[in-house]
Design a protein around this motif. Structure first.
Motif, PDB file in Angstrom:
ATOM      1  N   ILE A   1      15.576  17.032  -0.101  1.00 17.74           N
ATOM      2  CA  ILE A   1      16.878  16.952  -0.679  1.00 17.74           C
ATOM      3  C   ILE A   1      17.684  16.432   0.864  1.00 17.74           C
ATOM      4  O   ILE A   1      18.078  15.429   0.664  1.00 17.74           O
TER       5      ILE A   1
ATOM      6  N   LEU B   1      17.820  17.396  -6.124  1.00 21.52           N
ATOM      7  CA  LEU B   1      16.951  16.449  -5.525  1.00 21.52           C
ATOM      8  C   LEU B   1      16.853  15.010  -6.646  1.00 21.52           C
ATOM      9  O   LEU B   1      17.219  13.913  -6.156  1.00 21.52           O
TER      10      LEU B   1
ATOM     11  N   CYS C   1      16.542  12.955   1.392  1.00 23.97           N
ATOM     12  CA  CYS C   1      17.217  11.933   0.435  1.00 23.97           C
ATOM     13  C   CYS C   1      18.841  11.901   0.633  1.00 23.97           C
ATOM     14  O   CYS C   1      19.407  10.943   0.806  1.00 23.97           O
TER      15      CYS C   1
END
Length: 129
Positions: free
Chosen positions: A113, A37, A116
């Motif tokens: 994650i 992440l 993103c």
């Protein structure tokens, strides 16, 4: 009646061993996913700043290494996960709750994650236009 406490003690010991292994696995996965992440967030920042693709490729390689490690960990503990699934009804409520929480924590990181990475993809597409 003497064998009952032994059976219960054996079941409790087996649960403890499996739980320790699985909590260790998910703890390590959580650590590695947290690193992925952070790398994804750094990638997003680099993309927004128009950094050279070589820098971005370095982050992609670092993420890939961590994800490969997670995959190897998963394979290593596949038997433990299967044993947990098979004996699930006999495990303690506390054990099931602890494992469920650990899995939720890992799942939340994966969701972060993915979100993103979607941002990263959009940013990269905008730069390609």
């Amino acid at each position: 009646m003497a064998p009952l406490p032994t059976i219960s003690a054996d079941v409790a010991a087996r649960e403890r061993r499996l739980l320790d292994r699985l909590l260790g696995l998910y703890g390590e996965q959580q650590r590695l996913y947290a690193e992925v992440l952070e790398l994804s967030r750094h990638e997003r920042d680099l993309l927004r700043d128009g950094a050279p693709l070589d820098q971005v490729r370095g982050l992609l390689a670092a993420k890939k290494r961590r994800l490969e490690t997670i995959g190897r960990l998963d394979l290593t503990e596949a038997a433990s996960r299967e044993q947990w699934r098979q004996g699930r009804r006999g495990w303690s409520a506390d054990g099931r709750t602890r494992l469920h929480r650990a899995l939720e924590d890992v799942g939340q990181l994966i969701e972060a994650i993915l979100a993103c990475e979607e941002e990263n993809d959009r940013e990269l597409l905008q730069q390609c236009r």
